[in-house]
Design a protein around this motif. Structure first.
Motif, short mmCIF file in Angstrom:
data_model
loop_
_atom_site.label_atom_id
_atom_site.label_comp_id
_atom_site.label_asym_id
_atom_site.label_seq_id
_atom_site.Cartn_x
_atom_site.Cartn_y
_atom_site.Cartn_z
N ILE A 50 20.38 28.86 38.05
CA ILE A 50 19.75 29.30 37.36
C ILE A 50 19.39 30.66 38.28
N PRO A 51 19.00 32.48 38.04
CA PRO A 51 19.56 33.33 38.86
C PRO A 51 19.11 33.92 39.98
N THR A 52 17.88 32.68 40.22
CA THR A 52 17.54 33.15 42.01
C THR A 52 18.40 32.50 42.86
N ALA A 53 19.09 31.53 42.51
CA ALA A 53 19.70 30.57 43.32
C ALA A 53 21.03 30.68 43.22
N ALA A 54 21.79 31.20 42.04
CA ALA A 54 23.25 30.96 42.41
C ALA A 54 24.12 32.05 43.38
N VAL A 55 23.45 32.81 43.82
CA VAL A 55 24.02 33.46 45.16
C VAL A 55 23.96 32.60 46.62
N GLU A 77 23.14 42.49 39.86
CA GLU A 77 23.44 42.85 40.58
C GLU A 77 23.80 43.03 41.89
N GLN A 78 23.36 41.80 42.73
CA GLN A 78 24.84 41.10 43.50
C GLN A 78 25.80 41.15 43.86
N TYR A 79 26.28 41.19 41.79
CA TYR A 79 28.04 40.63 41.81
C TYR A 79 28.66 41.33 43.08
N HIS A 80 28.71 42.57 43.11
CA HIS A 80 30.06 43.52 44.68
C HIS A 80 29.08 42.85 46.09
N GLU A 81 27.93 42.39 46.16
CA GLU A 81 27.73 41.44 47.36
C GLU A 81 28.40 40.60 47.40
N VAL A 82 28.80 39.21 46.88
CA VAL A 82 29.52 38.35 46.55
C VAL A 82 31.10 38.38 46.72
N ILE A 83 31.06 39.23 45.93
CA ILE A 83 32.98 39.88 46.09
C ILE A 83 33.04 39.80 47.08
N ASP A 84 32.42 41.01 48.38
CA ASP A 84 32.80 41.26 49.55
C ASP A 84 32.84 39.71 50.68
N TYR A 85 31.54 38.88 50.24
CA TYR A 85 31.28 37.87 50.88
C TYR A 85 32.49 37.46 50.49
N CYS A 86 32.74 37.30 49.48
CA CYS A 86 34.71 35.78 49.29
C CYS A 86 34.95 36.53 50.01
N ASN A 87 36.04 37.92 49.93
CA ASN A 87 37.01 38.48 50.94
C ASN A 87 36.67 37.69 52.34
N ALA A 88 35.81 38.53 51.89
CA ALA A 88 35.44 38.41 54.14
C ALA A 88 35.45 36.56 55.02
N LYS A 89 35.50 35.75 53.66
CA LYS A 89 35.66 34.68 53.73
C LYS A 89 37.47 34.01 53.58
N ASN A 90 37.77 34.75 52.79
CA ASN A 90 39.46 34.43 52.20
C ASN A 90 38.90 33.40 51.36
#
Length: 234
Positions: A50-55, A77-90
């Motif tokens: 669900i939207p509130t759990a996805a991130v 609205e948090q998509y770019h935050e997740v992308i940055d998190y993914c890249n930071a974690k490799n």
């Protein structure tokens, strides 16, 4: 392949059935945020929550070094935050507003049609999407993707669920029991109308696409889309 299902509603169960049929194993089933996220022996995680759990779900998979794909909408609205998190974690992440292989072909047709329609005058565009009454967000993520593709190629500025201005695309979002998903884009003029439409007959297409994406993303690093999975380069 061992798959973790982050979200075990109707889509999660459909994905499970397809995955088992394709000889995969389900290593983890998460029904709510209070469940224990044990990614032991997990190759790929699939998030249809669900939207509130996805991130939170996505980040937990990335923290565990597990590639994750998500089809949950309503959190972008948090998509770019997740992308940055993914890249930071490799890490490895793939998001799609719709995993149906047919819908992703439909996206390409929509882009091409919008490019063509941008060269002629006298047409206005409108959209309609229909989903089951249990869908939590409106418009659908698929409808938003379609609208954004049109906006990218035309003079339209944004989409709206309300009465549109001349530079807005109206999306008529309907909720009807037991409708898996229908999307239609129509260009109207005084002379004629041009429409493209995708109608899902069941959730099986979404589930199959999600499992195909999981098979493809295993052992990869980076951020991907279904265009990568389908090797669409046009």
């Amino acid at each position: 392949m061992n798959i973790a299902l982050l979200g075990y509603g109707r889509m999660g169960k459909s994905i499970e059935a397809i995955a088992l049929k394709r000889k995969h194993t389900i290593s983890l089933k998460i029904s709510n945020a209070n469940d224990e996220f044990d990614f032991t022996n997990t190759d790929v995680a699939i998030d249809f929550s669900i939207p509130t759990a996805a991130v939170s779900n996505i980040k937990k998979a990335l923290d565990a070094g597990v590639p994750v794909i998500s089809g949950t909408t309503g959190w972008l609205e948090q998509y770019h935050e997740v992308i940055d998190y993914c890249n930071a974690k490799n890490g490895t992440f793939l998001y799609a507003s719709n995993f149906s292989l047919g819908v992703n072909i439909f996206f390409e047709i929509n882009k091409k049609l919008s490019e063509l329609m941008a060269t002629v005058d006298g047409y206005s565009v409108k959209m309609e999407e229909i989903h089951h009454t249990k869908k939590l967000d409106a418009p659908s993520g698929t409808a938003i993707t379609l609208a954004e593709q049109i906006i990218e190629n035309t003079d339209y500025k944004k989409w709206t669920l309300d009465q549109p201005n001349s530079d807005e695309i109206h999306i008529d979002a309907k909720r009807i029991p037991e409708v898996p998903g229908t999307h239609e884009v129509t260009y109207n003029s005084e002379i004629d109308s041009i429409s493209i439409k995708h109608t899902a007959h069941s959730r099986q297409g979404f589930a199959l696409g999600a499992v195909v994406a999981a098979e493809w993303i295993k052992d990869k690093k980076g951020v991907y889309t279904m265009r990568d999975v389908l090797q669409i380069n046009v």
